[in-house]
Write a protein that holds these residues in place. Structure first.
Motif, PDB file in Angstrom:
ATOM      1  N   ALA A  10       0.839  -1.199   0.000  1.00  0.00           N
ATOM      2  CA  ALA A  10       0.000   0.000   0.000  1.00  0.00           C
ATOM      3  C   ALA A  10       0.873   1.248   0.000  1.00  0.00           C
ATOM      4  O   ALA A  10       0.600   2.218  -0.730  1.00  0.00           O
ATOM      5  CB  ALA A  10      -0.914  -0.013   1.224  1.00  0.00           C
ATOM      6  N   ASN A  11       1.953   1.203   0.766  1.00  0.00           N
ATOM      7  CA  ASN A  11       2.878   2.333   0.837  1.00  0.00           C
ATOM      8  C   ASN A  11       3.561   2.577  -0.507  1.00  0.00           C
ATOM      9  O   ASN A  11       3.688   3.713  -0.967  1.00  0.00           O
ATOM     10  CB  ASN A  11       3.923   2.042   1.931  1.00  0.00           C
ATOM     11  CG  ASN A  11       4.639   3.290   2.366  1.00  0.00           C
ATOM     12  OD1 ASN A  11       4.054   4.371   2.356  1.00  0.00           O
ATOM     13  ND2 ASN A  11       5.888   3.152   2.748  1.00  0.00           N
ATOM     14  N   HIS A  14       1.165   3.885  -3.025  1.00  0.00           N
ATOM     15  CA  HIS A  14       0.733   5.240  -2.686  1.00  0.00           C
ATOM     16  C   HIS A  14       1.653   6.269  -3.347  1.00  0.00           C
ATOM     17  O   HIS A  14       1.262   7.419  -3.548  1.00  0.00           O
ATOM     18  CB  HIS A  14       0.762   5.404  -1.156  1.00  0.00           C
ATOM     19  CG  HIS A  14       0.039   6.610  -0.675  1.00  0.00           C
ATOM     20  ND1 HIS A  14      -1.299   6.831  -0.924  1.00  0.00           N
ATOM     21  CD2 HIS A  14       0.455   7.689   0.045  1.00  0.00           C
ATOM     22  CE1 HIS A  14      -1.660   7.972  -0.379  1.00  0.00           C
ATOM     23  NE2 HIS A  14      -0.618   8.516   0.204  1.00  0.00           N
ATOM     24  N   TYR A 327       6.716   9.307   9.810  1.00  0.00           N
ATOM     25  CA  TYR A 327       5.491   9.753  10.468  1.00  0.00           C
ATOM     26  C   TYR A 327       4.492   8.584  10.541  1.00  0.00           C
ATOM     27  O   TYR A 327       3.912   8.303  11.585  1.00  0.00           O
ATOM     28  CB  TYR A 327       4.925  10.932   9.683  1.00  0.00           C
ATOM     29  CG  TYR A 327       3.500  11.236   9.993  1.00  0.00           C
ATOM     30  CD1 TYR A 327       3.168  12.016  11.098  1.00  0.00           C
ATOM     31  CD2 TYR A 327       2.478  10.738   9.200  1.00  0.00           C
ATOM     32  CE1 TYR A 327       1.845  12.286  11.392  1.00  0.00           C
ATOM     33  CE2 TYR A 327       1.171  10.998   9.486  1.00  0.00           C
ATOM     34  CZ  TYR A 327       0.846  11.772  10.581  1.00  0.00           C
ATOM     35  OH  TYR A 327      -0.459  12.021  10.870  1.00  0.00           O
ATOM     36  N   ASP A 328       4.335   7.899   9.377  1.00  0.00           N
ATOM     37  CA  ASP A 328       3.414   6.756   9.352  1.00  0.00           C
ATOM     38  C   ASP A 328       3.868   5.687  10.350  1.00  0.00           C
ATOM     39  O   ASP A 328       3.053   5.060  11.019  1.00  0.00           O
ATOM     40  CB  ASP A 328       3.358   6.144   7.953  1.00  0.00           C
ATOM     41  CG  ASP A 328       2.456   6.939   7.027  1.00  0.00           C
ATOM     42  OD1 ASP A 328       1.707   7.788   7.544  1.00  0.00           O
ATOM     43  OD2 ASP A 328       2.517   6.719   5.811  1.00  0.00           O
ATOM     44  N   LEU A 331       2.980   6.765  13.842  1.00  0.00           N
ATOM     45  CA  LEU A 331       1.554   6.619  14.185  1.00  0.00           C
ATOM     46  C   LEU A 331       1.144   5.155  14.238  1.00  0.00           C
ATOM     47  O   LEU A 331       0.269   4.774  15.022  1.00  0.00           O
ATOM     48  CB  LEU A 331       0.664   7.443  13.251  1.00  0.00           C
ATOM     49  CG  LEU A 331       0.324   6.924  11.876  1.00  0.00           C
ATOM     50  CD1 LEU A 331      -0.952   6.112  11.932  1.00  0.00           C
ATOM     51  CD2 LEU A 331       0.116   8.107  10.953  1.00  0.00           C
ATOM     52  N   ARG A 428       3.044  15.108   9.148  1.00  0.00           N
ATOM     53  CA  ARG A 428       3.483  14.511   7.896  1.00  0.00           C
ATOM     54  C   ARG A 428       4.442  15.409   7.121  1.00  0.00           C
ATOM     55  O   ARG A 428       4.259  16.552   6.959  1.00  0.00           O
ATOM     56  CB  ARG A 428       2.265  14.226   7.016  1.00  0.00           C
ATOM     57  CG  ARG A 428       2.532  13.228   5.902  1.00  0.00           C
ATOM     58  CD  ARG A 428       1.266  13.007   5.109  1.00  0.00           C
ATOM     59  NE  ARG A 428       0.261  12.343   5.935  1.00  0.00           N
ATOM     60  CZ  ARG A 428       0.222  11.032   6.169  1.00  0.00           C
ATOM     61  NH1 ARG A 428       1.133  10.259   5.655  1.00  0.00           N
ATOM     62  NH2 ARG A 428      -0.724  10.504   6.914  1.00  0.00           N
TER      63      ARG A 428
ATOM     64  N   ASP B  95      -4.123  15.737  15.375  1.00  0.00           N
ATOM     65  CA  ASP B  95      -4.123  15.793  13.904  1.00  0.00           C
ATOM     66  C   ASP B  95      -4.638  14.487  13.297  1.00  0.00           C
ATOM     67  O   ASP B  95      -4.358  14.194  12.137  1.00  0.00           O
ATOM     68  CB  ASP B  95      -2.704  16.078  13.403  1.00  0.00           C
ATOM     69  CG  ASP B  95      -2.223  17.438  13.869  1.00  0.00           C
ATOM     70  OD1 ASP B  95      -3.071  18.353  13.958  1.00  0.00           O
ATOM     71  OD2 ASP B  95      -1.033  17.585  14.176  1.00  0.00           O
ATOM     72  N   HIS B  97      -3.913  11.713  12.564  1.00  0.00           N
ATOM     73  CA  HIS B  97      -2.858  10.752  12.218  1.00  0.00           C
ATOM     74  C   HIS B  97      -3.407   9.443  11.642  1.00  0.00           C
ATOM     75  O   HIS B  97      -3.231   8.369  12.219  1.00  0.00           O
ATOM     76  CB  HIS B  97      -2.006  10.441  13.455  1.00  0.00           C
ATOM     77  CG  HIS B  97      -1.230  11.625  13.947  1.00  0.00           C
ATOM     78  ND1 HIS B  97      -0.731  12.585  13.118  1.00  0.00           N
ATOM     79  CD2 HIS B  97      -0.862  11.995  15.210  1.00  0.00           C
ATOM     80  CE1 HIS B  97      -0.100  13.501  13.832  1.00  0.00           C
ATOM     81  NE2 HIS B  97      -0.175  13.168  15.101  1.00  0.00           N
ATOM     82  N   LEU B  98      -4.012   9.533  10.498  1.00  0.00           N
ATOM     83  CA  LEU B  98      -4.482   8.323   9.814  1.00  0.00           C
ATOM     84  C   LEU B  98      -3.415   7.879   8.813  1.00  0.00           C
ATOM     85  O   LEU B  98      -2.671   8.708   8.287  1.00  0.00           O
ATOM     86  CB  LEU B  98      -5.798   8.611   9.074  1.00  0.00           C
ATOM     87  CG  LEU B  98      -6.941   9.154   9.952  1.00  0.00           C
ATOM     88  CD1 LEU B  98      -8.170   9.467   9.102  1.00  0.00           C
ATOM     89  CD2 LEU B  98      -7.306   8.174  11.058  1.00  0.00           C
ATOM     90  N   VAL B  99      -3.340   6.581   8.568  1.00  0.00           N
ATOM     91  CA  VAL B  99      -2.362   6.065   7.597  1.00  0.00           C
ATOM     92  C   VAL B  99      -2.875   6.383   6.189  1.00  0.00           C
ATOM     93  O   VAL B  99      -3.926   5.877   5.773  1.00  0.00           O
ATOM     94  CB  VAL B  99      -2.142   4.543   7.760  1.00  0.00           C
ATOM     95  CG1 VAL B  99      -1.119   4.029   6.756  1.00  0.00           C
ATOM     96  CG2 VAL B  99      -1.686   4.238   9.183  1.00  0.00           C
ATOM     97  N   SER B 100      -2.119   7.239   5.484  1.00  0.00           N
ATOM     98  CA  SER B 100      -2.617   7.795   4.225  1.00  0.00           C
ATOM     99  C   SER B 100      -2.834   6.752   3.127  1.00  0.00           C
ATOM    100  O   SER B 100      -3.680   6.932   2.254  1.00  0.00           O
ATOM    101  CB  SER B 100      -1.654   8.866   3.724  1.00  0.00           C
ATOM    102  OG  SER B 100      -0.344   8.342   3.703  1.00  0.00           O
ATOM    103  N   SER B 101      -2.065   5.662   3.179  1.00  0.00           N
ATOM    104  CA  SER B 101      -2.176   4.681   2.094  1.00  0.00           C
ATOM    105  C   SER B 101      -3.314   3.674   2.325  1.00  0.00           C
ATOM    106  O   SER B 101      -3.591   2.858   1.453  1.00  0.00           O
ATOM    107  CB  SER B 101      -0.852   3.926   1.931  1.00  0.00           C
ATOM    108  OG  SER B 101      -0.468   3.349   3.160  1.00  0.00           O
ATOM    109  N   LEU B 102      -3.965   3.743   3.485  1.00  0.00           N
ATOM    110  CA  LEU B 102      -5.058   2.801   3.781  1.00  0.00           C
ATOM    111  C   LEU B 102      -6.403   3.527   3.779  1.00  0.00           C
ATOM    112  O   LEU B 102      -6.461   4.720   4.101  1.00  0.00           O
ATOM    113  CB  LEU B 102      -4.835   2.150   5.148  1.00  0.00           C
ATOM    114  CG  LEU B 102      -3.525   1.381   5.336  1.00  0.00           C
ATOM    115  CD1 LEU B 102      -3.458   0.796   6.741  1.00  0.00           C
ATOM    116  CD2 LEU B 102      -3.384   0.271   4.307  1.00  0.00           C
TER     117      LEU B 102
END
Lengths: 428, 224
Positions: A10-11, A14, A327-328, A331, A428, B95, B97-102
């Motif tokens: 997914a990364n 992306h 950052y990912d 989190l 981010r 903020d 902080h969600l995982v952008s790719s999911l």
């Protein structure tokens, strides 16, 4: 395990452009290296097959390299002819185990017609796929590449041309002496695949009758010419060892020694004979390789530079991915992922890029050679099909994977050391 | 370890934290008991977010002790802290902080996957419905509004039904009506499985939602 793959993919997806460019760079480097490996390995293999454990080549005086290239690899013009009398003397020498006489000078659509003896089949460990070996003049056995390239089959007749032009033009044809295909060889992956074999007297007849035709100025009637053609075809193959050699010549004689001691005496003996020279294939091929070392080393250096660029590219991609992905990672740790998981994810990303690029690179190189082999005749003649995977290529894939691992290790460790709370604050 | 009759969910003693030799947080003593929702109130920069990071084990304090469910954090290895955090806390960041790719669903179910629990699809669907996100299930975070992203962050924190839900500035950018709505949502949601809610905020509007508050000041803290 499933989750780490899912998140890593997914990364990567992306950031498709960044991922694609990195993979393209590394794949290009791997493809170039793979091409080099295949060409080098195939050339070495072909040379070994073509040299066929020949210890010495005897021919007319001139360049020894030219003699080897023309008689063993069939890629140069011969240095001249030698008297059969001298060849017979050498053939009967006690130091000699096996000999193979060659008469060169003609070709058919860029494939050389080689006059020789039937023992060439044992000499090169060749087998017939169909038909039989020649037993009369003007009968030929064709190599597998000739069969494939010219779509020639049993019973087909053709006229050879004088000269060894690679252009494939049919000038100066021996119109009076047609050849007939009576045998087709299985692939040997040697020079034999690209040759048209016949008896030595076929070459003599073609050339002798050509001279005769010149004198007669082609005055004979067509019917007579037809009878003449039948006469030539019914000539039995003579035994070279017992035939009266007077006035007859061959182009070269390939020799295998009976004992290593022959390597000391035979060249000296041959070279002392007027008009004759001896060339050792091993020495001449080494000399040829020495001449081309600079070129192959340059290409290799370019490939290595490309590989390094590919490695740096992975480093930059994974580092960049880490910078954004730090950052990912932070989190993910905040929502339950372990630090081991996040490090493994960085490493996996680098490895996935490297493995995919390596496999794509090697596949592209093989595909390119396969397409070339199927569509470009000279490539087909070289016999590099792209269908064989060399062990050194597996080494190349492992090297690319190690490059990927090394390039992603630093960003992964950097990510591990950073306090997640600082990264989350930074955003981010 | 403290010897209260009832072990607190979180307890701290002489907690200090510094950045670049500058002390930004000092809490002499503090604890959070089960069911005792608390507000950490303080101005921006007083160390609220730092405290959340320390309590959840994301950062290590410069000195002092933190017990989570009776376990001293400084006595644990990194991996053990990771596991304890995953099992004890649901974190909602300012903020989001969600995982952008999911997508939304994948973000929500992530905590269960990290803790090797089978994904409770029923609970996930319930949370989506409860938070009005059902039609955003397959949407990526970049396509969400702030309100939607915050609700996804809340759903994610609730996914494992942790004993403690910690929210950092959940109402900082909201008007009064939405502030009340979010606080009710958090309280009601935590009540569904009996979680204790700890909110760090500078927003005095949410004081009425908490019986117990901790006022954070520069380097000194006192119960309100």
């Amino acid at each position: 395990m499933k989750l780490i793959f899912k998140l890593t993919l997914a990364n990567m997806l992306h950031r498709p452009l960044s991922t694609f460019l990195t993979m393209a760079t590394l794949a290009a480097a791997v493809a170039l290296m793979s091409l080099l490996i295949q060409i080098r390995e195939h050339t070495a293999y072909r040379l070994k097959q073509d040299i066929a454990d020949v210890d010495l080549v005897v021919g007319a005086k001139g360049s020894p390299l030219q003699l080897v290239l023309s008689s063993l690899l069939h890629i140069d013009i011969p240095t001249g002819n030698i008297p059969l009398t001298d060849a017979q003397t050498i053939m009967k020498h006690p130091y000699v185990s096996e000999t193979l006489p060659l008469a060169l000078g003609d070709s058919f659509r860029r494939f050389r017609v080689v006059g020789t003896t039937p023992n060439i089949m044992e000499f090169y460990d060749a087998r017939l796929a169909s038909g039989e070996i020649w037993h009369e003049a003007q009968q030929v056995v064709i190599g597998s590449s000739v069969h494939k390239a010219l779509k020639m089959n049993l019973g087909q007749k053709f006229y050879s041309s004088h000269g060894l032009s690679s252009s494939g033009t049919n000038e100066a044809q021996h119109q009076h002496a047609p050849y007939e295909v009576i045998g087709i060889m299985e692939p040997t992956y040697s020079i034999l695949d690209r040759l048209i074999l016949t008896s030595i007297d076929s070459i003599w007849l073609a050339h002798g009758e050509e001279a005769h035709d010149t004198l007669e100025e082609h005055s004979e009637h067509e019917d007579e010419a037809h009878h003449h053609e039948k006469d030539i075809l019914s000539q039995p193959v003579p035994d070279l060892q017992s035939i009266d050699p007077t006035g007859l010549e061959i182009t070269a004689l390939l020799i295998r020694y009976k004992s290593p001691i022959a390597a000391v005496h035979m060249p000296r003996m041959v070279n002392s004979t007027p008009g004759l020279q001896a060339a050792a294939p091993a020495i001449e091929i080494t000399r040829l390789f020495d001449l081309t070392t600079g070129i192959s080393e340059t290409i290799q250096a370019v490939a290595i530079i490309l590989t390094v660029i590919g490695g740096v590219s992975i480093f930059i991609t994974v580092s960049h991915s880490s910078a954004a992905g730090l950052y990912d990672m932070a989190l993910m740790r905040a929502v339950g992922a372990s630090s081991t998981f996040t490090i493994s994810q960085r490493l996996l990303e680098g490895l996935l890029i490297a493995i995919t690029s390596a496999v794509i690179g090697v596949s592209l190189a093989h595909l390119l050679l396969l397409v070339l082999h199927e569509t470009y005749a000279p490539a087909a003649v070289f016999g590099l099909t792209g269908m064989r995977l060399y062990s050194t290529e597996l080494g190349l894939i492992i090297g690319a994977v190690l490059t990927g691992a090394a390039a992603s290790l630093w960003p992964a460790l950097t990510a591990y050391r950073v306090d997640p709370s600082i990264l989350l604050k930074r955003g981010r | 370890m403290p010897t209260d009759s009832e072990t607190p969910l979180i307890e701290t003693k002489e907690l200090r934290h510094s950045y670049s030799d500058q002390e930004i947080l000092y809490i002499k003593s503090w604890c959070l008991h089960e069911g005792e929702n608390q507000l950490l109130l303080g101005a921006s920069g007083c160390g609220k977010t730092t405290l959340i990071s320390l309590l959840s084990g994301l950062s290590k304090p410069s000195s002092g002790d933190i017990w989570v469910n009776g376990i001293l954090l400084s006595g644990l290895q990194s991996g053990e802290i990771d596991r304890l955090r995953a099992s004890m806390f649901g974190l909602i960041f300012q903020d989001y902080h969600l995982v952008s790719s999911l997508n939304v669903y994948e973000n929500i179910t992530l905590p269960q996957q990290f803790t090797n629990q089978p994904t409770d699809k029923g609970w996930a669907e319930h949370l989506l419905k409860r938070l009005g996100l059902t039609d955003k299930k397959h949407t990526k975070p970049s396509a969400l509004s702030h309100g939607e992203a915050q609700r996804v962050a809340i759903a994610r924190a609730a996914m494992c039904q942790p004993p403690v839900v910690i929210a950092d500035e959940p109402t900082s950018a909201l008007d009064d009506e939405n502030t009340a709505h979010v606080m009710e949502l958090l309280n009601n949601l935590c009540a569904e499985w009996g979680a204790t809610l700890l909110v760090a905020s500078h927003d005095k509007r949410i004081k009425p939602f908490f019986e117990k508050r901790l006022i954070l000041k520069s380097q000194e803290t006192s119960p309100a």
